[in-house]
Scaffold this motif. Sequence first.
Motif, mmCIF file in Angstrom:
data_model
loop_
_atom_site.group_PDB
_atom_site.id
_atom_site.type_symbol
_atom_site.label_atom_id
_atom_site.label_comp_id
_atom_site.label_asym_id
_atom_site.label_seq_id
_atom_site.Cartn_x
_atom_site.Cartn_y
_atom_site.Cartn_z
ATOM 1 N N SER A 60 7.199 29.176 -0.356
ATOM 2 C CA SER A 60 6.426 28.456 -1.365
ATOM 3 C C SER A 60 5.279 29.333 -1.840
ATOM 4 C CB SER A 60 5.886 27.137 -0.804
ATOM 5 O OG SER A 60 5.041 27.372 0.302
ATOM 6 N N THR B 177 16.701 31.045 -12.783
ATOM 7 C CA THR B 177 16.068 31.389 -11.498
ATOM 8 C C THR B 177 15.473 32.781 -11.599
ATOM 9 O OG1 THR B 177 17.652 30.038 -10.276
ATOM 10 C CG2 THR B 177 16.424 31.686 -9.025
ATOM 11 N N GLN C 125 11.520 23.509 -3.949
ATOM 12 C CA GLN C 125 11.821 24.431 -5.044
ATOM 13 C C GLN C 125 10.557 24.744 -5.836
ATOM 14 O OE1 GLN C 125 14.910 23.325 -7.714
ATOM 15 N NE2 GLN C 125 16.549 23.417 -6.185
ATOM 16 N N THR D 284 20.150 26.277 -15.444
ATOM 17 C CA THR D 284 18.994 26.531 -14.594
ATOM 18 C C THR D 284 18.706 28.019 -14.577
ATOM 19 O OG1 THR D 284 19.470 24.642 -13.159
ATOM 20 C CG2 THR D 284 18.055 26.370 -12.252
ATOM 21 N N THR E 282 14.646 30.813 1.147
ATOM 22 C CA THR E 282 14.244 30.364 -0.180
ATOM 23 C C THR E 282 15.381 30.497 -1.184
ATOM 24 O OG1 THR E 282 12.461 30.478 -1.809
ATOM 25 C CG2 THR E 282 13.301 32.577 -0.995
ATOM 26 N N ASN F 241 12.532 28.319 -10.024
ATOM 27 C CA ASN F 241 13.518 27.833 -10.991
ATOM 28 C C ASN F 241 12.861 27.228 -12.218
ATOM 29 O OD1 ASN F 241 15.535 28.544 -9.231
ATOM 30 N ND2 ASN F 241 16.093 26.456 -8.639
ATOM 31 N N ARG G 213 8.718 26.193 -9.211
ATOM 32 C CA ARG G 213 9.054 26.229 -10.629
ATOM 33 C C ARG G 213 8.150 27.251 -11.308
ATOM 34 N NH1 ARG G 213 7.155 20.013 -11.422
ATOM 35 N NH2 ARG G 213 4.908 20.315 -11.179
ATOM 36 N N LYS H 128 17.265 27.295 -0.907
ATOM 37 C CA LYS H 128 16.532 26.184 -1.523
ATOM 38 C C LYS H 128 16.614 26.218 -3.045
ATOM 39 C CE LYS H 128 13.076 25.382 2.098
ATOM 40 N NZ LYS H 128 11.618 25.356 2.391
ATOM 41 N N HIS H 129 16.715 27.411 -3.609
ATOM 42 C CA HIS H 129 16.730 27.547 -5.065
ATOM 43 C C HIS H 129 18.140 27.718 -5.636
ATOM 44 C CE1 HIS H 129 12.464 28.288 -4.204
ATOM 45 N NE2 HIS H 129 12.257 27.864 -5.436
#
Length: 506
Positions: free
Chosen positions: A436, A458, A500, A456, A171, A471, A502, A174-175
């Motif tokens: 997720s 995170t 991603q 961005t 993860t 993010n 949010r 991915k972020h």
Amino acid sequence: MADMGDNTPVIIGVGQVSERIGEPGYLERSPMDLAGDALRAAFADAKARRSLPKALDTLVGVRQFEQSATRYSAPFGCADNVPRAIARRVGANPARAIHEVVGGDRPQRLVGELAAEIAAGRSKLAAIAGAEALSTMRSLLARGETRDWSEHRRGNQEDRGPGLEGLSDRTALKHGVAAPIYAYPIAENVRRERMGLNLADYRTEIGRLFAPFTKVAAANPHSAAPTERSVEELATLTERNRLVAEPYGRLVVARDQVNQGAAIVLASVAEARRLGVPEDRWVHVHAVADCAEPPLFSRAEMEQSPAAVAAISRTLEVAGVGWENVSTVDLYSCFAIPVFNLIDAFGLDRDDPRGWTLTGGLPFFGGAGNNYSSHAIAEAVVRCRAAPGSFALVGANGGTMSKYAAGIYSTMPADWSQSRWQSLGKIKPAFEVLDSFDGEAVAESFTIIPGKTGETGTVVARAGTARVCANTSDLSVVAALRGGKLSGRPVRIEEGENGQNRFWFL
């Protein structure tokens, strides 16, 4: 020293080479040329009466950045057999050639591994060598020039592979926070909030740690950035010291644009004597220990590395010394938190007069890829020879505080009738990490990364017994991240596009 066992391992030679663009003697050397020159320098440093290249039975090539991860390219090509390419440059043909895995810890760990091989009688003369030439590479590319650094060498090679497995959470990739320059700020911000400091004050905390490093770097002829800087220069964000990821400005992160090579040569006592290496060149390996962590988000405390603490603790224990007995220290300093982790854990003084670097540290001396700790060990050997009987400690970090190796060195003899290299395994994860998530969670830490289209934010948050990453590009949420304490604040997370998550504040 006459009563030492014939298979007792000793370091007999160390070598460092470097060049800076535009300075006298600059030769645009390739990484293999730099590594070969470093090994040649290490052989010369031993002052042997007989040929060391001909006697070399084991050579480990430290993996270059270009061969370590997909985010680094090799536009000029590279050697397909790194240890053999280095060996050719010094006229050696070792029976065993090893290409080591990724990690700044590896040279220090390799000293333990090769010392153990020598103690067991499986090797008599072994060497570690590596180099980076990213500064030259980027300079040539900026001028629109090219070179051919590709190289094919025959001969056996034990290629251990990149060894990237388990260094990062999926993860995090991915972020956009898998790379150390973005992951370390997440750990750093946990410590910052626990200290009750805002971002600007914590940048000063980092500056106070690193300002003495710059003084060491300024005096080191091999430094990539030999400039002494004040706390204020390091702590203040400017156009030159731009933000790379909260809380880091550019000046306090590892500098990979270097042209540096380093090598270490070890021998058995019997082989050192046969080759005519004077005993005043010998430095003993008193202990080496290493330990590893699970990926960052699955650790019990993200700003701490029990593995690093365990490695150093065991090294001190095996060597039979305490911190008070160590005269010189180099703690791996790619970022501030690996140093703070050890200072905090051992109750050390940030301003200890011994200092925490022998080279000048990775942001200032230079972060020579996976090979930095070879430079630190080379400096430690020089210090030990200059002060016989003293002890030097080198701590070497890999990944995002993912693995750690430590070593103790001295001219005092070390008894290797039992191995002084101890590999402590890997600490178990404390949290499940979710790729997720949809629901409420409690924030723990964050970073903010500038980009061409904006910043961005995170966040890493806890959802029950698991952690989740998310993010945001919402300017108001990013501003809120900077505006006050984050830890403990409730957030709403939902799965977004491209895997991603949010988030926003509740």
